[in-house]
Design a protein around this motif. Structure first.
Motif, PDB file in Angstrom:
ATOM      1  N   GLN A  63       0.836  -1.206   0.000  1.00  0.00           N
ATOM      2  CA  GLN A  63       0.000   0.000   0.000  1.00  0.00           C
ATOM      3  C   GLN A  63       0.871   1.256   0.000  1.00  0.00           C
ATOM      4  O   GLN A  63       0.579   2.228  -0.710  1.00  0.00           O
ATOM      5  CB  GLN A  63      -0.934   0.003   1.205  1.00  0.00           C
ATOM      6  CG  GLN A  63      -1.850   1.225   1.245  1.00  0.00           C
ATOM      7  CD  GLN A  63      -3.077   1.021   2.111  1.00  0.00           C
ATOM      8  OE1 GLN A  63      -3.744   0.007   2.034  1.00  0.00           O
ATOM      9  NE2 GLN A  63      -3.370   2.012   2.945  1.00  0.00           N
ATOM     10  N   ASN A  64       1.952   1.248   0.761  1.00  0.00           N
ATOM     11  CA  ASN A  64       2.857   2.402   0.794  1.00  0.00           C
ATOM     12  C   ASN A  64       3.467   2.679  -0.580  1.00  0.00           C
ATOM     13  O   ASN A  64       3.559   3.829  -1.018  1.00  0.00           O
ATOM     14  CB  ASN A  64       3.969   2.182   1.817  1.00  0.00           C
ATOM     15  CG  ASN A  64       3.510   2.390   3.242  1.00  0.00           C
ATOM     16  OD1 ASN A  64       2.433   2.922   3.487  1.00  0.00           O
ATOM     17  ND2 ASN A  64       4.315   1.955   4.192  1.00  0.00           N
ATOM     18  N   VAL A  65       3.889   1.610  -1.275  1.00  0.00           N
ATOM     19  CA  VAL A  65       4.507   1.773  -2.585  1.00  0.00           C
ATOM     20  C   VAL A  65       3.516   2.390  -3.568  1.00  0.00           C
ATOM     21  O   VAL A  65       3.846   3.342  -4.300  1.00  0.00           O
ATOM     22  CB  VAL A  65       5.011   0.412  -3.119  1.00  0.00           C
ATOM     23  CG1 VAL A  65       5.376   0.510  -4.598  1.00  0.00           C
ATOM     24  CG2 VAL A  65       6.224  -0.059  -2.335  1.00  0.00           C
ATOM     25  N   VAL A  66       2.308   1.858  -3.593  1.00  0.00           N
ATOM     26  CA  VAL A  66       1.313   2.356  -4.549  1.00  0.00           C
ATOM     27  C   VAL A  66       0.889   3.776  -4.196  1.00  0.00           C
ATOM     28  O   VAL A  66       0.701   4.616  -5.085  1.00  0.00           O
ATOM     29  CB  VAL A  66       0.097   1.409  -4.611  1.00  0.00           C
ATOM     30  CG1 VAL A  66      -0.978   1.973  -5.538  1.00  0.00           C
ATOM     31  CG2 VAL A  66       0.542   0.024  -5.096  1.00  0.00           C
ATOM     32  N   LEU A 100       0.985   7.086  -6.588  1.00  0.00           N
ATOM     33  CA  LEU A 100      -0.174   7.962  -6.803  1.00  0.00           C
ATOM     34  C   LEU A 100       0.170   9.413  -6.490  1.00  0.00           C
ATOM     35  O   LEU A 100      -0.253  10.335  -7.194  1.00  0.00           O
ATOM     36  CB  LEU A 100      -1.350   7.504  -5.936  1.00  0.00           C
ATOM     37  CG  LEU A 100      -2.049   6.202  -6.346  1.00  0.00           C
ATOM     38  CD1 LEU A 100      -3.076   5.803  -5.293  1.00  0.00           C
ATOM     39  CD2 LEU A 100      -2.728   6.357  -7.705  1.00  0.00           C
ATOM     40  N   ALA A 101       0.960   9.591  -5.419  1.00  0.00           N
ATOM     41  CA  ALA A 101       1.332  10.949  -5.011  1.00  0.00           C
ATOM     42  C   ALA A 101       2.111  11.662  -6.111  1.00  0.00           C
ATOM     43  O   ALA A 101       1.978  12.881  -6.289  1.00  0.00           O
ATOM     44  CB  ALA A 101       2.142  10.897  -3.718  1.00  0.00           C
ATOM     45  N   LYS A 102       2.915  10.910  -6.862  1.00  0.00           N
ATOM     46  CA  LYS A 102       3.667  11.511  -7.968  1.00  0.00           C
ATOM     47  C   LYS A 102       2.735  12.062  -9.046  1.00  0.00           C
ATOM     48  O   LYS A 102       3.099  12.965  -9.790  1.00  0.00           O
ATOM     49  CB  LYS A 102       4.615  10.472  -8.581  1.00  0.00           C
ATOM     50  CG  LYS A 102       5.742  10.042  -7.666  1.00  0.00           C
ATOM     51  CD  LYS A 102       6.576   8.938  -8.318  1.00  0.00           C
ATOM     52  CE  LYS A 102       7.651   8.407  -7.372  1.00  0.00           C
ATOM     53  NZ  LYS A 102       8.402   7.287  -7.989  1.00  0.00           N
ATOM     54  N   GLN A 103       1.511  11.485  -9.112  1.00  0.00           N
ATOM     55  CA  GLN A 103       0.525  11.927 -10.096  1.00  0.00           C
ATOM     56  C   GLN A 103      -0.470  12.923  -9.509  1.00  0.00           C
ATOM     57  O   GLN A 103      -1.446  13.291 -10.147  1.00  0.00           O
ATOM     58  CB  GLN A 103      -0.249  10.714 -10.642  1.00  0.00           C
ATOM     59  CG  GLN A 103       0.634   9.615 -11.203  1.00  0.00           C
ATOM     60  CD  GLN A 103      -0.155   8.332 -11.449  1.00  0.00           C
ATOM     61  OE1 GLN A 103      -1.277   8.364 -11.965  1.00  0.00           O
ATOM     62  NE2 GLN A 103       0.423   7.203 -11.077  1.00  0.00           N
ATOM     63  N   SER A 114      -4.419  10.500  -4.488  1.00  0.00           N
ATOM     64  CA  SER A 114      -4.354   9.837  -3.186  1.00  0.00           C
ATOM     65  C   SER A 114      -5.367   8.706  -3.166  1.00  0.00           C
ATOM     66  O   SER A 114      -6.304   8.680  -3.970  1.00  0.00           O
ATOM     67  CB  SER A 114      -4.669  10.815  -2.052  1.00  0.00           C
ATOM     68  OG  SER A 114      -6.037  11.174  -2.081  1.00  0.00           O
ATOM     69  N   ARG A 115      -5.163   7.770  -2.235  1.00  0.00           N
ATOM     70  CA  ARG A 115      -6.112   6.653  -2.154  1.00  0.00           C
ATOM     71  C   ARG A 115      -7.489   7.130  -1.740  1.00  0.00           C
ATOM     72  O   ARG A 115      -8.504   6.625  -2.214  1.00  0.00           O
ATOM     73  CB  ARG A 115      -5.593   5.566  -1.216  1.00  0.00           C
ATOM     74  CG  ARG A 115      -5.513   5.915   0.259  1.00  0.00           C
ATOM     75  CD  ARG A 115      -5.015   4.698   1.034  1.00  0.00           C
ATOM     76  NE  ARG A 115      -4.664   5.020   2.400  1.00  0.00           N
ATOM     77  CZ  ARG A 115      -5.307   4.545   3.472  1.00  0.00           C
ATOM     78  NH1 ARG A 115      -6.352   3.754   3.320  1.00  0.00           N
ATOM     79  NH2 ARG A 115      -4.910   4.864   4.683  1.00  0.00           N
ATOM     80  N   HIS A 116      -7.527   8.126  -0.874  1.00  0.00           N
ATOM     81  CA  HIS A 116      -8.833   8.629  -0.429  1.00  0.00           C
ATOM     82  C   HIS A 116      -9.563   9.314  -1.576  1.00  0.00           C
ATOM     83  O   HIS A 116     -10.786   9.248  -1.678  1.00  0.00           O
ATOM     84  CB  HIS A 116      -8.644   9.583   0.743  1.00  0.00           C
ATOM     85  CG  HIS A 116      -8.105   8.907   1.967  1.00  0.00           C
ATOM     86  ND1 HIS A 116      -8.868   8.053   2.737  1.00  0.00           N
ATOM     87  CD2 HIS A 116      -6.868   8.932   2.531  1.00  0.00           C
ATOM     88  CE1 HIS A 116      -8.141   7.594   3.735  1.00  0.00           C
ATOM     89  NE2 HIS A 116      -6.918   8.113   3.641  1.00  0.00           N
ATOM     90  N   GLY A 117      -8.792   9.959  -2.460  1.00  0.00           N
ATOM     91  CA  GLY A 117      -9.408  10.586  -3.627  1.00  0.00           C
ATOM     92  C   GLY A 117      -9.972   9.559  -4.585  1.00  0.00           C
ATOM     93  O   GLY A 117     -11.024   9.776  -5.196  1.00  0.00           O
ATOM     94  N   LEU A 118      -9.281   8.412  -4.716  1.00  0.00           N
ATOM     95  CA  LEU A 118      -9.768   7.350  -5.595  1.00  0.00           C
ATOM     96  C   LEU A 118     -10.948   6.596  -5.002  1.00  0.00           C
ATOM     97  O   LEU A 118     -11.840   6.156  -5.719  1.00  0.00           O
ATOM     98  CB  LEU A 118      -8.641   6.344  -5.879  1.00  0.00           C
ATOM     99  CG  LEU A 118      -7.491   6.778  -6.781  1.00  0.00           C
ATOM    100  CD1 LEU A 118      -6.478   5.654  -6.907  1.00  0.00           C
ATOM    101  CD2 LEU A 118      -7.990   7.185  -8.151  1.00  0.00           C
ATOM    102  N   GLY A 119     -10.929   6.443  -3.679  1.00  0.00           N
ATOM    103  CA  GLY A 119     -11.918   5.582  -3.036  1.00  0.00           C
ATOM    104  C   GLY A 119     -11.399   4.167  -2.938  1.00  0.00           C
ATOM    105  O   GLY A 119     -10.501   3.757  -3.695  1.00  0.00           O
TER     106      GLY A 119
END
Length: 924
Positions: A121-124, A128-131, A134-139
């Motif tokens: 999860q940390n790696v992914v 995402l942060a580079k783009q 965030s995971r919360h933004g994706l859901g």
């Protein structure tokens, strides 16, 4: 697929295995069936592995008459890259599996990968942060889909690297701890333990990582000494008459975390502490928070720590939590998930915990509550995943009750059902198991096994089920929501030995291969994984998961230091394979593996293994050339029908000894001793002695002698290749395919068996005499740097009359000349003995005429220079080991290395002095 033999005009370059691809369409790999050129593993290792894979030699079939041997791989994370620890661990596993296959066992080595909840999860999330996402933004749903995409793209990297390492895993049985079958097994485990009363949910103190924003277990916390401060704070007593803080009476508490005072609900003192006996039950004023809190007595308080009075923050300290439970104290959580302060912190809300600390200290000082500060070293807990300082906090989590599970697991090791090798690791195992705490298994992540628990939103019923329920079991409502947490990654991997074989289904593999035979792993996951596998296997399978656990050593750098990225001393095993070949790395690692001792890996050791592989390649080319025209005859010769020379019997005897010793050591996991035996036999006994002596017959005129020598060369090499195959699989296959042989692959051949005794006692004594004489002469040549092309004259003068000994020497005169590079051997006393170097072996005086083969003046100068260099090195090492600071601070391996140098240089110095005296005598 059969070997396709391609004929070429030049027979020295013929016979290639083809049709094994490197993954690119139309790109063929070739494997030489006749050895040519230099040893170049890049030319054949990939092709050989593809050949093995195509033949499915790695797959263990259930139900054969052979006994089973099974082993499970410690599943690497899908985020992982092959590091030196992986390379060592998997080299040793592969060596054992290949050895057992050749010994007649039906083997399966179960491979697989771990979904690695927090790490993945940390790696992914970083990607995402580079783009800007965030995971919360994706859901949750889209984020999990993103992780699956990442896994499909990158998750098999380490599996590919294990194949490059030559791992003969049963790839048809490859598992993933998040595949559909495994998810069912995990749900079955959770529900069963819950129904049996071993899983519960509650508000308890946990280790919280503010960076990962999840609970982590005790053994996922790395404790390090941290230099900081201890502050003395004044808590005024409450005046019983006015109910206000006293201006004169107060109690002083010492703390290393002043920011947590905002969550204090008591001050604790030891009931035996006379200083505070009158304060028990009194109230004190809590500065900043401006609350009244009680003084309680508790045996936990250390009267010698600080002032002997401690602040109690039940929501933010594990010991305070227990004090709070004993005294029914309130719990006030002052922190958010990211370790910023929450609304319970009043005006400090929103500040980071360490930023808040500084502001609170300023206010305490301004208001007169800060009495002092001193330097202090304390043990701080860090998240093992991201190295963020852990924040203890009370949180609603799922736990496994461990005491009952631990009882049987302790007994299994005590009674010998499971053996730890080295045995010293049992003490560590028992210490942890006998003091085991309940295990927090819930994690506040999205990637992982979702906890199989649902809550009814209408009646609050809790439903634990292996499958998603359609409606509430209590009120029939379909308004259900699943627990948002996932399970600790180690909860799913604790079933690995039996879930990887199909449990909870009643599979044939489970019946045949379980319990597994052996586990090879590192000491740092004895608690994380080994102990938990034992507990869970005993509970669900009523059996131990494995019979032996070999704890492989750590790999240190050439200075004896642990490899780490921060030190910049990490060595990439894939780069070493690209440079030297897989076999060279494998042999290096195996040759350094002694139970209980860490490896010290340096470039010179890898180079030494490369030289060994070259030696095998070149010596094998000689053997193959000696068989030219005799291939068909060799197949029909029987060893018992041959008239063997004393040299033939000797090498066969040495082969027997090597086979017995290799088996003895590898069965005890002493890979270093096994590798050393194999190395010494091939380099010294086979190459330096037997191959050299065989040349007199191979190049001689006696046809029968040539056939006998060629047969023994082939026999010894073929047996040796099978012995070495478990450690160096590629070169042994390549050479074996180039020899006359039976069967498709060396992998499916039998491990060599020691044969009858070949040498009589009389012959053993004769061989010993020949060796001592030849060795002594060769040593003299070497010490005096006699040009290899120079032929020397030798005089062998018997001290006593022994016609049998003289006859033995004359019978073997050609061998002595060949091995000593002599053009003349006389059995008389030399007329000019003072021009010779004199030595003695048993009943023989040996005079070696080297005066014409060396420049005496230059030789004297050379030896004197060597003496100076040796003395300097001896002095350097002697100073080190006589230095108390060096002895107290240096790693044990380095100290032993320096002591070894002292012994080595002392011996060399004495030998050089002796040499010098002998050469000076020649000058006269």
């Amino acid at each position: 697929m059969k070997f396709e033999l391609i004929k070429q005009k030049n027979l020295q370059k013929t016979k290639l295995i083809t049709n094994y691809y490197n993954g690119k369409q139309g790109s063929k790999r070739t494997v030489p069936l006749l050895l040519t050129g230099k040893y170049n593993p890049q030319e054949f290792e990939k092709g050989i592995y593809d050949f093995w894979m195509d033949k499915k030699y790695f797959h263990g079939t259930v139900g054969l008459s052979k006994p089973p041997f099974s082993i499970v791989i410690p599943p690497p994370n899908i985020t992982g890259f092959l590091h030196m620890g992986h390379a060592l661990n998997n080299t040793l596993q592969d060596a054992m599996v290949r050895y057992k296959r050749m010994k007649g066992y039906n083997c399966t080595w179960i491979p697989g990968t771990d979904h690695a909840g927090i790490a993945t999860q940390n790696v992914v999330e970083r990607e995402l942060a580079k783009q800007g996402l965030s995971r919360h933004g994706l859901g949750r749903e889209k984020f999990i889909a993103t992780v699956w995409d990442w896994k499909e793209k990158y998750g098999s990297r380490i599996i590919s690297q294990l194949k490059i390492l030559g791992c003969s895993c049963d790839w048809d049985r490859e598992r993933f701890t998040f595949d559909d079958r495994y998810v069912k097994a995990v749900n079955k485990e959770f529900v069963t333990l819950y129904n049996d009363g071993l899983i519960y949910r509650g508000n308890y103190m946990v280790n919280w990582c503010p960076r990962c924003q999840t609970a982590v277990s005790d053994i996922e916390v790395e404790h390090q000494d941290k230099h900081g401060h201890m502050w003395d704070l004044k808590y005024p007593l409450i005046d019983e008459k006015t109910g206000l803080p006293s201006e004169t009476d107060f109690i002083v508490v010492s703390t290393t975390r002043p920011e947590t005072m905002l969550g204090d609900t008591a001050v604790a003192v030891n009931p035996l502490d006379k200083r505070y006996r009158k304060l028990a039950g009194k109230l004190v004023f809590l500065p900043i928070a401006e609350r009244k809190i009680p003084v309680v007595e508790d045996d936990y308080v250390d009267m010698k720590f600080g002032t002997g009075a401690v602040k109690v923050t039940p929501s933010h300290d594990p010991n305070d939590f227990e004090i709070g439970r004993r005294h029914n104290l309130a719990q006030i959580n002052i922190m958010n998930n990211d370790a910023t302060l929450n609304e319970n912190a009043g005006r400090f809300a929103g500040l980071d915990r360490f930023e808040a600390r500084e502001k609170i200290l300023i206010e305490l000082k301004e208001k007169g509550y800060l009495l002092g500060r001193k330097d202090h070293v304390s043990s701080a807990g860090f998240c093992s995943r991201c190295l963020t300082i852990i924040e203890p906090r009370v949180s609603m989590q799922w736990f496994v009750s461990m005491k009952k599970l631990a009882t049987g697991a302790i007994e299994a090791v005590k009674t010998g059902k499971i053996k730890f090798i080295p045995k010293k690791w049992e003490k560590l195992y028992f210490n942890w198991m006998e003091n085991i705490k309940d295990w927090c298994i819930s994690r506040q992540l999205w990637w992982g096994h979702r906890i199989p628990v649902w809550y009814c939103k209408d009646c609050n019923e809790l439903i634990v089920s292996e499958e998603a329920p359609l409606k509430c079991s209590k009120c029939d409502s379909s308004n259900l929501i699943q627990d948002s947490d996932v399970l600790d990654t180690w909860f799913s991997s604790d079933m690995w030995p039996f879930a990887s074989l199909g449990w909870p289904e009643d599979t044939a593999e489970l019946h045949y291969f379980f319990p597994t035979s052996l586990l090879i792993t590192a000491h740092d996951i004895i608690f994380f994984w080994v102990a938990r596998m034992i507990m869970i296997s005993l509970y669900f399978m009523k059996s131990v998961p494995f019979k032996e656990v070999f704890i492989n050593p750590l790999v240190n750098d050439s200075k004896g230091l642990k490899m780490s990225k921060s030190k910049g001393n990490v060595v990439d095993p894939v780069e070493l394979i690209d440079k030297y070949g897989c076999d060279v790395l494998r042999f290096t690692l195996a040759s350094l593996t002694t139970p209980g001792r860490n490896l010290v890996l340096g470039e010179e050791k890898i180079e030494g293994s490369r030289n060994f592989a070259n030696k095998i390649w070149n010596a094998s080319k000689f053997v193959i050339s000696s068989l030219s025209g005799l291939e068909d005859e060799i197949k029909n010769i029987k060893l018992g029908d041959l008239k063997l020379s004393i040299w033939d019997k000797w090498i066969l005897e040495k082969l027997n000894t090597t086979i017995k010793g290799f088996e003895k050591y590898i069965e005890k996991f002493n890979f270093a001793f096994a590798a050393r035996l194999a190395y010494n036999f091939f380099w010294s006994e086979f190459c330096d002695w037997y191959i050299e002596t065989s040349k007199t017959r191979i190049y001689g005129q006696n046809t029968q002698d040539k056939k006998t020598a060629a047969f023994i060369l082939h026999y010894v090499l073929e047996n040796y290749l099978r012995l070495l195959h478990p450690i160096m699989p590629f070169i042994t296959e390549a050479v074996w395919q180039s020899l006359p042989h039976e069967g498709e692959s060396i992998m499916t051949a039998d491990f060599p068996r020691p044969q009858k005794k070949y040498l009589s006692k009389k012959e053993s004594n004769e061989v010993e005499l020949l060796f001592e004489i030849i060795s002594e002469i060769r040593k003299i040549r070497s010490e005096h740097k006699v040009n290899p092309a120079s032929k020397i004259k030798i005089y062998l003068n018997a001290k006593t009359e022994n016609s049998a000994q003289k006859e033995l020497l004359k019978e073997n005169e050609d061998y002595i000349k060949l091995l000593c590079k002599s053009d003349e051997i006389n059995y008389i006393f030399p007329s000019a003995a003072d021009s010779c170097i004199k030595t003695a072996v048993k009943d023989f005086e040996i005079y070696i005429d080297i005066a014409k083969s060396i420049n005496i003046e230059l030789e004297i100068k050379r030896i004197e220079e060597e003496i100076k260099k040796t003395s300097l090195e001896l002095d350097k090492s002697s100073v080190k080991i006589s230095n108390p600071q060096f002895i107290s601070k240096a790693p044990k391996e380095i100290i032993e290395k320096e002591k070894g140098k002292v012994a080595k240089y002392s011996s060399a110095s004495m030998a050089l002095e002796k040499e010098l005296a002998a050469v000076k005598k020649l000058k006269k």
